[in-house]
Design an enzyme around this catalytic site. Structure first.
Site, PDB file in Angstrom:
ATOM      1  N   GLN A  88       0.845  -1.200   0.000  1.00  0.00           N
ATOM      2  CA  GLN A  88       0.000   0.000   0.000  1.00  0.00           C
ATOM      3  C   GLN A  88       0.877   1.246   0.000  1.00  0.00           C
ATOM      4  OE1 GLN A  88      -3.419  -0.526   3.033  1.00  0.00           O
ATOM      5  NE2 GLN A  88      -1.914  -2.062   3.589  1.00  0.00           N
ATOM      6  N   ILE A  90       3.615   4.083  -1.065  1.00  0.00           N
ATOM      7  CA  ILE A  90       3.967   4.737  -2.323  1.00  0.00           C
ATOM      8  C   ILE A  90       5.473   5.013  -2.382  1.00  0.00           C
ATOM      9  CG2 ILE A  90       1.654   5.661  -2.612  1.00  0.00           C
ATOM     10  CD1 ILE A  90       2.701   8.400  -1.722  1.00  0.00           C
ATOM     11  N   ASP A  91       6.199   4.649  -1.325  1.00  0.00           N
ATOM     12  CA  ASP A  91       7.664   4.799  -1.383  1.00  0.00           C
ATOM     13  C   ASP A  91       8.256   3.677  -2.247  1.00  0.00           C
ATOM     14  OD1 ASP A  91       8.482   2.425   0.221  1.00  0.00           O
ATOM     15  OD2 ASP A  91       7.556   3.469   1.903  1.00  0.00           O
ATOM     16  N   HIS A 106      -1.589   1.419  -4.132  1.00  0.00           N
ATOM     17  CA  HIS A 106      -1.979   2.825  -3.921  1.00  0.00           C
ATOM     18  C   HIS A 106      -1.080   3.795  -4.688  1.00  0.00           C
ATOM     19  CE1 HIS A 106      -4.185   1.655   0.061  1.00  0.00           C
ATOM     20  NE2 HIS A 106      -4.870   1.339  -1.025  1.00  0.00           N
ATOM     21  N   CYS A 114      -0.852  12.467 -15.646  1.00  0.00           N
ATOM     22  CA  CYS A 114      -1.407  13.658 -16.302  1.00  0.00           C
ATOM     23  C   CYS A 114      -2.929  13.546 -16.340  1.00  0.00           C
ATOM     24  CB  CYS A 114      -0.855  13.790 -17.719  1.00  0.00           C
ATOM     25  SG  CYS A 114      -1.553  15.202 -18.591  1.00  0.00           S
ATOM     26  N   SER A 174      -2.642  -1.016   9.452  1.00  0.00           N
ATOM     27  CA  SER A 174      -3.658  -0.907  10.508  1.00  0.00           C
ATOM     28  C   SER A 174      -4.934  -1.668  10.165  1.00  0.00           C
ATOM     29  CB  SER A 174      -4.003   0.571  10.737  1.00  0.00           C
ATOM     30  OG  SER A 174      -4.489   1.143   9.532  1.00  0.00           O
ATOM     31  N   ASN A 198       2.766  -7.067  13.079  1.00  0.00           N
ATOM     32  CA  ASN A 198       2.472  -5.642  13.290  1.00  0.00           C
ATOM     33  C   ASN A 198       2.986  -5.219  14.656  1.00  0.00           C
ATOM     34  OD1 ASN A 198       1.158  -3.445  11.852  1.00  0.00           O
ATOM     35  ND2 ASN A 198      -0.261  -3.334  13.563  1.00  0.00           N
ATOM     36  N   ALA A 216       8.638  -4.378  12.688  1.00  0.00           N
ATOM     37  CA  ALA A 216       8.811  -5.141  11.447  1.00  0.00           C
ATOM     38  C   ALA A 216      10.276  -5.490  11.209  1.00  0.00           C
ATOM     39  CB  ALA A 216       8.261  -4.338  10.265  1.00  0.00           C
TER      40      ALA A 216
END
Ligand code: BJW
Length: 227
Positions: A88, A90-91, A106, A114, A174, A198, A216
């Site tokens: 999930q 975006i890094d 995500h 664009c 989460s 977690n 983690a």
């Protein structure tokens, strides 16, 4: 079809120094996540949303993958096509650790979308000054990320992989955001064993066969060593 699917969330990058969404009241400089992570928020305050993502893109340069990302990359070396990481996040820390079988449901911080021609461009700079799209020249670039109310990427591939997996492992999420939060139920419905790693129990914990709690950077290498 991969035998093992690992779903990762913000918690796997926390020890690299990237803040999670919901641990500090879900606030970014006083703004709620929903304010900066919805298409409506972007239409209302594009500058604020660009600042949010520009700041995160710049911060990404200063961080490194941690032991959990490296352990998953090592696992891919051993399992090959039998491992799929669905993130999930975006890094790009999974990729920088060496993972190649990664789906970003995500979106990705280092990609711009664009709104005029709908094409994507690898993007490392700021977007707040509204630069032109390299493809069509229109100044309508937005972060290539999935906001609330938008459809996550690669859902068909993700659902097929989860439904076919023998083992589904969730790391550092989460369980508050769907459809990612529902993947454990899909995995169970198709007979997979399910494991949560977690920091603390999540809202999803009762849905897993087994849950282990701790950072983690410790739990993931331990689990990978067991496989
Ligand atoms: C550690 C740790 C350490 C800390 N070690 N752990 C069903 C029911 C109710 C609502 C919905 C539903 N279905 C859809 C919805 C609506 C909505 C939704 O889920 N709303 C909820 C708030 C209720 N979902 C959507 O709108 C989604 N779209 C959608 O459903 O489209 C319909 C559709 C779906 C499928 C097929 C066809 C149609 C889109 C959701 C997009 C989410 N976008 C964001 C922003 C992305 C860009 C960005 O990064 O800015 O994604 S929001 C934000 O939350 C981001 C994250 O990826 C996501 C999840 O957060 P995550 O990763 O879990 O982080 P945290 O902070 O919540 O948790 C961190 C965890 O780590 C904690 O548990 C810590 O304890 C732990 N941790 N340190 C291990 N060291």
């Amino acid at each position: 079809m991969p035998r093992v699917v690992v779903l990762t969330g913000a918690g796997i990058s926390a020890e690299s120094g990237i803040p999670t969404f919901r641990d500090a009241d879900g606030l970014w400089e006083g703004h709620r996540v929903e304010e900066v992570a919805t298409p409506e928020g972007f239409d209302r305050q594009p500058e604020l949303v660009h600042w949010f993502y520009d700041a995160r893109r710049a911060a990404l340069r200063a961080v490194e993958p941690n032991a959990a990302h490296h352990a998953l990359a090592d696992l891919e070396q051993r399992l090959g096509d039998d491992l799929l990481v669905v993130t999930q996040n975006i890094d790009d820390l999974h990729e920088r650790a060496g993972s190649t079988r990664v789906l970003h449901m995500h979106g990705e911080l280092l990609s711009a979308l664009c709104r005029a021609c709908e094409r994507r461009t690898r993007w490392h700079d700021d977007l707040v000054d509204q630069p032109p799209c390299p493809h069509c020249g229109v100044c309508e670039l937005r972060p290539d990320v999935v906001w609330f109310g938008e459809i996550p990427y690669e859902m068909d591939r993700i659902q097929d992989a989860v439904a076919g997996a023998e083992l589904f492992v969730s790391v550092g999420t989460s369980g508050a955001v769907y459809p990612a939060a529902g993947l454990v139920q899909l995995a169970r419905a198709y007979g997979a064993r399910t494991l949560e790693l977690n920091l603390v129990p999540s809202v999803g914990t009762p849905m897993f066969h087994e849950a282990r709690h701790g950072p983690a950077g410790v739990l993931v290498p331990e689990w990978v060593a067991e496989i």
